[in-house]
Design a protein around this motif. Structure first.
Motif, PDB file in Angstrom:
ATOM      1  N   ALA A   1      -2.346  -3.506   9.099  1.00 27.17           N
ATOM      2  CA  ALA A   1      -3.269  -2.735   9.910  1.00 27.17           C
ATOM      3  C   ALA A   1      -3.206  -1.241   9.600  1.00 27.17           C
ATOM      4  O   ALA A   1      -4.131  -0.506   9.882  1.00 27.17           O
ATOM      5  CB  ALA A   1      -2.974  -2.958  11.391  1.00 27.17           C
ATOM      6  N   LEU A   2      -2.096  -0.806   8.992  1.00 28.87           N
ATOM      7  CA  LEU A   2      -1.962   0.608   8.641  1.00 28.87           C
ATOM      8  C   LEU A   2      -2.658   0.897   7.318  1.00 28.87           C
ATOM      9  O   LEU A   2      -2.743   0.026   6.469  1.00 28.87           O
ATOM     10  CB  LEU A   2      -0.476   0.969   8.531  1.00 28.87           C
ATOM     11  CG  LEU A   2       0.342   0.890   9.806  1.00 28.87           C
ATOM     12  CD1 LEU A   2       1.804   1.146   9.505  1.00 28.87           C
ATOM     13  CD2 LEU A   2      -0.163   1.906  10.815  1.00 28.87           C
ATOM     14  N   PRO A   3      -3.157   2.111   7.136  1.00 28.62           N
ATOM     15  CA  PRO A   3      -3.798   2.431   5.852  1.00 28.62           C
ATOM     16  C   PRO A   3      -2.791   2.503   4.731  1.00 28.62           C
ATOM     17  O   PRO A   3      -1.606   2.746   4.950  1.00 28.62           O
ATOM     18  CB  PRO A   3      -4.425   3.811   6.108  1.00 28.62           C
ATOM     19  CG  PRO A   3      -3.633   4.389   7.225  1.00 28.62           C
ATOM     20  CD  PRO A   3      -3.165   3.240   8.060  1.00 28.62           C
ATOM     21  N   GLY A   4      -3.271   2.275   3.514  1.00 28.97           N
ATOM     22  CA  GLY A   4      -2.401   2.428   2.340  1.00 28.97           C
ATOM     23  C   GLY A   4      -2.093   1.170   1.624  1.00 28.97           C
ATOM     24  O   GLY A   4      -2.004   0.103   1.910  1.00 28.97           O
TER      25      GLY A   4
ATOM     26  N   TYR B   1      -1.617   7.468   1.616  1.00 30.71           N
ATOM     27  CA  TYR B   1      -0.772   7.819   0.476  1.00 30.71           C
ATOM     28  C   TYR B   1       0.684   7.990   0.907  1.00 30.71           C
ATOM     29  O   TYR B   1       1.593   7.788   0.121  1.00 30.71           O
ATOM     30  CB  TYR B   1      -1.262   9.099  -0.205  1.00 30.71           C
ATOM     31  CG  TYR B   1      -2.502   8.894  -1.022  1.00 30.71           C
ATOM     32  CD1 TYR B   1      -2.472   8.127  -2.179  1.00 30.71           C
ATOM     33  CD2 TYR B   1      -3.711   9.465  -0.644  1.00 30.71           C
ATOM     34  CE1 TYR B   1      -3.608   7.938  -2.933  1.00 30.71           C
ATOM     35  CE2 TYR B   1      -4.856   9.287  -1.398  1.00 30.71           C
ATOM     36  CZ  TYR B   1      -4.797   8.518  -2.544  1.00 30.71           C
ATOM     37  OH  TYR B   1      -5.923   8.330  -3.288  1.00 30.71           O
ATOM     38  N   GLY B   2       0.909   8.366   2.145  1.00 36.80           N
ATOM     39  CA  GLY B   2       2.274   8.549   2.629  1.00 36.80           C
ATOM     40  C   GLY B   2       2.932   7.252   3.068  1.00 36.80           C
ATOM     41  O   GLY B   2       4.141   7.097   2.959  1.00 36.80           O
ATOM     42  N   ILE B   3       2.148   6.307   3.568  1.00 36.45           N
ATOM     43  CA  ILE B   3       2.700   5.060   4.106  1.00 36.45           C
ATOM     44  C   ILE B   3       2.836   3.987   3.034  1.00 36.45           C
ATOM     45  O   ILE B   3       3.741   3.154   3.108  1.00 36.45           O
ATOM     46  CB  ILE B   3       1.833   4.565   5.278  1.00 36.45           C
ATOM     47  CG1 ILE B   3       2.001   5.506   6.467  1.00 36.45           C
ATOM     48  CG2 ILE B   3       2.201   3.162   5.692  1.00 36.45           C
ATOM     49  CD1 ILE B   3       1.169   5.147   7.652  1.00 36.45           C
ATOM     50  N   ALA B   4       1.982   3.975   2.027  1.00 35.25           N
ATOM     51  CA  ALA B   4       2.010   2.914   1.011  1.00 35.25           C
ATOM     52  C   ALA B   4       3.367   2.750   0.340  1.00 35.25           C
ATOM     53  O   ALA B   4       3.830   1.620   0.185  1.00 35.25           O
ATOM     54  CB  ALA B   4       0.914   3.159  -0.026  1.00 35.25           C
TER      55      ALA B   4
ATOM     56  N   ALA C   1       8.998  -4.481   3.143  1.00 37.15           N
ATOM     57  CA  ALA C   1       8.580  -4.809   4.503  1.00 37.15           C
ATOM     58  C   ALA C   1       7.236  -5.536   4.511  1.00 37.15           C
ATOM     59  O   ALA C   1       6.968  -6.341   5.397  1.00 37.15           O
ATOM     60  CB  ALA C   1       8.498  -3.538   5.339  1.00 37.15           C
ATOM     61  N   ARG C   2       6.400  -5.285   3.522  1.00 36.24           N
ATOM     62  CA  ARG C   2       5.096  -5.935   3.435  1.00 36.24           C
ATOM     63  C   ARG C   2       5.233  -7.439   3.202  1.00 36.24           C
ATOM     64  O   ARG C   2       4.356  -8.212   3.546  1.00 36.24           O
ATOM     65  CB  ARG C   2       4.309  -5.304   2.292  1.00 36.24           C
ATOM     66  CG  ARG C   2       2.901  -5.784   2.152  1.00 36.24           C
ATOM     67  CD  ARG C   2       2.248  -5.158   0.959  1.00 36.24           C
ATOM     68  NE  ARG C   2       2.220  -3.712   1.090  1.00 36.24           N
ATOM     69  CZ  ARG C   2       1.232  -2.951   0.656  1.00 36.24           C
ATOM     70  NH1 ARG C   2       0.229  -3.477   0.028  1.00 36.24           N
ATOM     71  NH2 ARG C   2       1.269  -1.648   0.815  1.00 36.24           N
ATOM     72  N   ASP C   3       6.362  -7.875   2.629  1.00 38.92           N
ATOM     73  CA  ASP C   3       6.567  -9.283   2.303  1.00 38.92           C
ATOM     74  C   ASP C   3       7.172 -10.099   3.443  1.00 38.92           C
ATOM     75  O   ASP C   3       7.259 -11.316   3.340  1.00 38.92           O
ATOM     76  CB  ASP C   3       7.485  -9.396   1.083  1.00 38.92           C
ATOM     77  CG  ASP C   3       6.869  -8.728  -0.133  1.00 38.92           C
ATOM     78  OD1 ASP C   3       5.642  -8.803  -0.286  1.00 38.92           O
ATOM     79  OD2 ASP C   3       7.628  -8.126  -0.914  1.00 38.92           O
ATOM     80  N   LEU C   4       7.589  -9.449   4.529  1.00 36.32           N
ATOM     81  CA  LEU C   4       8.162 -10.174   5.660  1.00 36.32           C
ATOM     82  C   LEU C   4       7.065 -10.921   6.415  1.00 36.32           C
ATOM     83  O   LEU C   4       5.922 -10.467   6.479  1.00 36.32           O
ATOM     84  CB  LEU C   4       8.893  -9.209   6.585  1.00 36.32           C
ATOM     85  CG  LEU C   4      10.153  -8.591   6.004  1.00 36.32           C
ATOM     86  CD1 LEU C   4      10.704  -7.539   6.949  1.00 36.32           C
ATOM     87  CD2 LEU C   4      11.185  -9.651   5.725  1.00 36.32           C
ATOM     88  N   PRO C   5       7.395 -12.064   7.037  1.00 34.11           N
ATOM     89  CA  PRO C   5       6.363 -12.901   7.652  1.00 34.11           C
ATOM     90  C   PRO C   5       5.521 -12.211   8.726  1.00 34.11           C
ATOM     91  O   PRO C   5       4.310 -12.175   8.619  1.00 34.11           O
ATOM     92  CB  PRO C   5       7.159 -14.063   8.247  1.00 34.11           C
ATOM     93  CG  PRO C   5       8.409 -14.116   7.457  1.00 34.11           C
ATOM     94  CD  PRO C   5       8.701 -12.714   7.047  1.00 34.11           C
TER      95      PRO C   5
END
Length: 121
Positions: free
Chosen positions: A118-121, A54-57, A106-110
């Motif tokens: 690999a991280l939860p969330g 919940y903190g990283i998402a 950051a999730r959209d970067l290659p």
């Protein structure tokens, strides 16, 4: 400083001391002493992982380019290098800056997006 208006302050202090148990006897500790409960490691790690998710998402989806999709977006420009006629494909900065100038995080970067998976969330 002592208040000369009334003895209400002294009476309130005396009442508070009596309610808090000043001057009362304390019970002796039980035989065998106190002990802590055993920690269930699986439940503790499960709760930590859920809380961490919940903190990283929100950080994964945080918009990195504040000027994305605007006329002031500096990442909207790109540079392409076309190698000589040796059959190599052109190399462009659009692969890296394209997701950011479209308003991604950051999730959209290659490469970074795959690592963040690999991280939860």
């Amino acid at each position: 400083m002592v208040s000369k208006k009334s003895g209400a302050g002294l009476a309130a202090a005396l009442g508070a001391a009596m309610l808090l148990g000043a001057g009362t006897a304390h019970a002796a500790p039980a035989e065998g002493g106190a002990s802590l409960a055993k920690t269930d490691v699986a439940k503790a790690l499960g709760g930590t992982t859920a809380g961490l998710g919940y903190g990283i998402a929100p950080v994964k989806d945080l918009r990195l380019d504040p000027w994305a999709n605007s006329s002031a977006d500096v990442l909207n420009n790109g540079a392409t290098v076309q190698p000589d006629d040796s059959g190599l494909a052109p190399v462009s900065t659009g692969t890296l800056t394209g997701p950011l100038s479209a308003g991604g995080g950051a999730r959209d970067l290659p490469v970074v997006g795959q690592l963040l998976g690999a991280l939860p969330g």
